[in-house]
Write a protein that holds these residues in place. Structure first.
Motif, PDB file in Angstrom:
ATOM      1  N   LEU A  55       0.802  -1.215   0.000  1.00 40.03           N
ATOM      2  CA  LEU A  55       0.000   0.000   0.000  1.00 40.03           C
ATOM      3  C   LEU A  55       0.842   1.276   0.000  1.00 40.03           C
ATOM      4  O   LEU A  55       0.303   2.361  -0.203  1.00 40.03           O
ATOM      5  CB  LEU A  55      -0.961   0.016   1.190  1.00 40.03           C
ATOM      6  CG  LEU A  55      -2.002  -1.107   1.229  1.00 40.03           C
ATOM      7  CD1 LEU A  55      -3.008  -0.851   2.351  1.00 40.03           C
ATOM      8  CD2 LEU A  55      -2.729  -1.245  -0.098  1.00 40.03           C
ATOM      9  N   SER A  56       2.129   1.139   0.197  1.00 37.78           N
ATOM     10  CA  SER A  56       2.994   2.323   0.095  1.00 37.78           C
ATOM     11  C   SER A  56       3.003   2.858  -1.329  1.00 37.78           C
ATOM     12  O   SER A  56       3.307   4.032  -1.564  1.00 37.78           O
ATOM     13  CB  SER A  56       4.420   1.991   0.542  1.00 37.78           C
ATOM     14  OG  SER A  56       4.992   1.009  -0.320  1.00 37.78           O
ATOM     15  N   ALA A  57       2.636   1.998  -2.292  1.00 35.30           N
ATOM     16  CA  ALA A  57       2.579   2.413  -3.695  1.00 35.30           C
ATOM     17  C   ALA A  57       1.186   2.874  -4.109  1.00 35.30           C
ATOM     18  O   ALA A  57       0.982   3.307  -5.244  1.00 35.30           O
ATOM     19  CB  ALA A  57       3.037   1.261  -4.593  1.00 35.30           C
ATOM     20  N   GLY A  58       0.207   2.773  -3.198  1.00 39.03           N
ATOM     21  CA  GLY A  58      -1.153   3.191  -3.535  1.00 39.03           C
ATOM     22  C   GLY A  58      -2.188   2.239  -2.972  1.00 39.03           C
ATOM     23  O   GLY A  58      -1.853   1.200  -2.385  1.00 39.03           O
ATOM     24  N   SER A  59      -3.448   2.574  -3.146  1.00 40.34           N
ATOM     25  CA  SER A  59      -4.541   1.792  -2.574  1.00 40.34           C
ATOM     26  C   SER A  59      -4.708   0.450  -3.279  1.00 40.34           C
ATOM     27  O   SER A  59      -4.293   0.276  -4.431  1.00 40.34           O
ATOM     28  CB  SER A  59      -5.849   2.581  -2.655  1.00 40.34           C
ATOM     29  OG  SER A  59      -6.230   2.777  -4.007  1.00 40.34           O
ATOM     30  N   ARG A  60      -5.326  -0.477  -2.563  1.00 38.33           N
ATOM     31  CA  ARG A  60      -5.667  -1.789  -3.127  1.00 38.33           C
ATOM     32  C   ARG A  60      -7.078  -2.162  -2.688  1.00 38.33           C
ATOM     33  O   ARG A  60      -7.509  -1.791  -1.591  1.00 38.33           O
ATOM     34  CB  ARG A  60      -4.706  -2.870  -2.615  1.00 38.33           C
ATOM     35  CG  ARG A  60      -3.247  -2.707  -3.031  1.00 38.33           C
ATOM     36  CD  ARG A  60      -2.923  -3.522  -4.258  1.00 38.33           C
ATOM     37  NE  ARG A  60      -1.504  -3.481  -4.562  1.00 38.33           N
ATOM     38  CZ  ARG A  60      -0.739  -4.553  -4.765  1.00 38.33           C
ATOM     39  NH1 ARG A  60      -1.274  -5.761  -4.672  1.00 38.33           N
ATOM     40  NH2 ARG A  60       0.537  -4.436  -5.065  1.00 38.33           N
ATOM     41  N   SER A  61      -7.751  -2.941  -3.510  1.00 32.74           N
ATOM     42  CA  SER A  61      -9.053  -3.453  -3.096  1.00 32.74           C
ATOM     43  C   SER A  61      -8.854  -4.566  -2.067  1.00 32.74           C
ATOM     44  O   SER A  61      -7.764  -5.133  -1.929  1.00 32.74           O
ATOM     45  CB  SER A  61      -9.827  -4.004  -4.289  1.00 32.74           C
ATOM     46  OG  SER A  61      -9.226  -5.215  -4.744  1.00 32.74           O
ATOM     47  N   ARG A  62      -9.916  -4.859  -1.364  1.00 31.65           N
ATOM     48  CA  ARG A  62      -9.875  -5.947  -0.385  1.00 31.65           C
ATOM     49  C   ARG A  62      -9.472  -7.261  -1.055  1.00 31.65           C
ATOM     50  O   ARG A  62      -8.631  -7.995  -0.535  1.00 31.65           O
ATOM     51  CB  ARG A  62     -11.244  -6.042   0.276  1.00 31.65           C
ATOM     52  CG  ARG A  62     -11.445  -7.204   1.187  1.00 31.65           C
ATOM     53  CD  ARG A  62     -12.776  -7.093   1.909  1.00 31.65           C
ATOM     54  NE  ARG A  62     -13.253  -8.390   2.334  1.00 31.65           N
ATOM     55  CZ  ARG A  62     -14.221  -8.566   3.215  1.00 31.65           C
ATOM     56  NH1 ARG A  62     -14.823  -7.523   3.744  1.00 31.65           N
ATOM     57  NH2 ARG A  62     -14.621  -9.775   3.561  1.00 31.65           N
TER      58      ARG A  62
END
Length: 348
Positions: free
Chosen positions: A125-132
């Motif tokens: 997540l340091s690179a951006g959001s993720r879905s569940r």
């Protein structure tokens, strides 16, 4: 000042911004402090009703990083202002973690599992959001056992530790983000100040209510709240119902004559609405004899409800036309005639 149960119900409708809407979704969430959000669709409807807008504006507020979803209390997802998440967790997370310890042992979740998914999640997540689902797949690919309920319990633990929360909405799905990146400057409150603010915001948005109502809602311990209660209620008005003291914002009391008609108007509420769920004692709004009609079998699922004169008189389904199940014979004529208009304008 003594008040009837029906007036308590009307005052709660006003406090919860159902009689007159908030200026925006952000204002509504800030006012309510925490809003049940286990049911994604219903929670967006609940917020939109209180701001007089569409559910798209809920997504906009989430995308702006003003509001987030997490597990700040009762082991259940809630919407709350992003800036308040960390101090709320400082009050509530430890007890939720302790309550889940037995289930974690049953699922074979060890501290090493939590540390492993934390490492994986912070890196991803340091690179951006993720879905569940994307995060679940990433953990599985790294060899983490995500079978059954292990995934959701590990996810919740990271949220309780203040590592992650649900942030922006992409393609209809709320994404997971790192709190440190999404909420870079959270508010910090000392413990007693946090309890006082938590309780005062609850009373302002839910009153008239009691200390027992607040402790049930927040799951803070009476022994921690009671010594601070005189300070908490010092600026609130006390009302007496059957010998019990409830507290309400004086501004809400003052508004009752002007807003009484709006508070008594027919309304449709979504499942798990805060007006029903937000109290230990729901009897002013929902007769105890009708409780199992809203929560069949006491299974924890609160059905969407129909309000008349600020009290629950039935449940409803979003069919076309709307399907209503009245509790006691037919609905009053004004309520029945309002159903189509309320259904057509209900934010989904």
């Amino acid at each position: 000042m003594s008040r009837s149960g029906s007036e308590i119900a009307q005052l709660r409708v006003i406090s919860q911004q159902l009689a007159t809407p908030a200026p925006s979704i952000i204002d509504a969430v800030t006012h309510l402090t925490c809003v049940q959000a286990q049911d994604w669709k219903a929670s967006r409807s609940a917020l939109a009703l209180r701001a007089g807008c569409s559910t798209a504006e809920v997504d906009d507020a989430a995308n702006s990083a003003a509001i987030v979803r997490s597990w700040p209390m009762r082991g259940t997802l809630h919407w709350l202002p992003a800036q308040d998440l960390q101090w709320m967790l400082s009050l509530t997370a430890a007890s939720t973690v302790r309550a889940a310890a037995g289930r974690h042992r049953q699922l074979g979740i060890a501290d090493s599992d939590v540390e492993e998914v934390r490492r994986l999640t912070e890196s991803a997540l340091s690179a951006g959001s993720r879905s569940r689902n994307a995060l679940k797949a990433l953990w599985a690919e790294a060899g983490v056992d995500v079978a059954g309920q292990r995934f959701i319990h590990l996810l919740q633990r990271l949220a309780l530790d203040g590592v992650i929360c649900f942030g922006p909405v992409i393609d209809g799905q709320q994404q997971l983000v790192l709190c440190s990146l999404w909420i870079p400057s959270p508010r910090a409150l000392a413990r007693e100040a946090a309890i006082v603010e938590f309780a005062q915001r609850y009373l302002r948005s839910h009153g008239p209510a009691t200390m027992a109502d607040f402790c049930w809602w927040s799951k803070l311990l009476v022994r921690d709240v009671k010594p601070l209660w005189p300070q908490i209620v010092s600026s609130f008005e006390e009302v007496i119902v059957e010998g019990r003291s409830l507290f309400v914002d004086p501004a809400v009391m003052d508004s009752l004559p002007a807003l009484r008609r709006a508070a008594r108007a027919p309304m449709l509420l979504p499942a798990f609405d805060e007006l029903i769920l937000g109290y230990a004692d729901r009897s002013p709004t929902l007769s105890p004899g009708d409780f199992e009609k809203v929560v069949p079998g006491r299974n924890g699922y609160f059905l969407p409800t129909v309000l008349d004169s600020a009290t629950v008189v039935g449940t409803w389904k979003a069919t076309s036309p709307i399907e209503v199940s009245p509790f006691h014979g037919e609905l009053r004529g004004p309520v029945d005639r309002a159903l189509r208009r309320l259904s057509d304008s209900f934010p989904t």
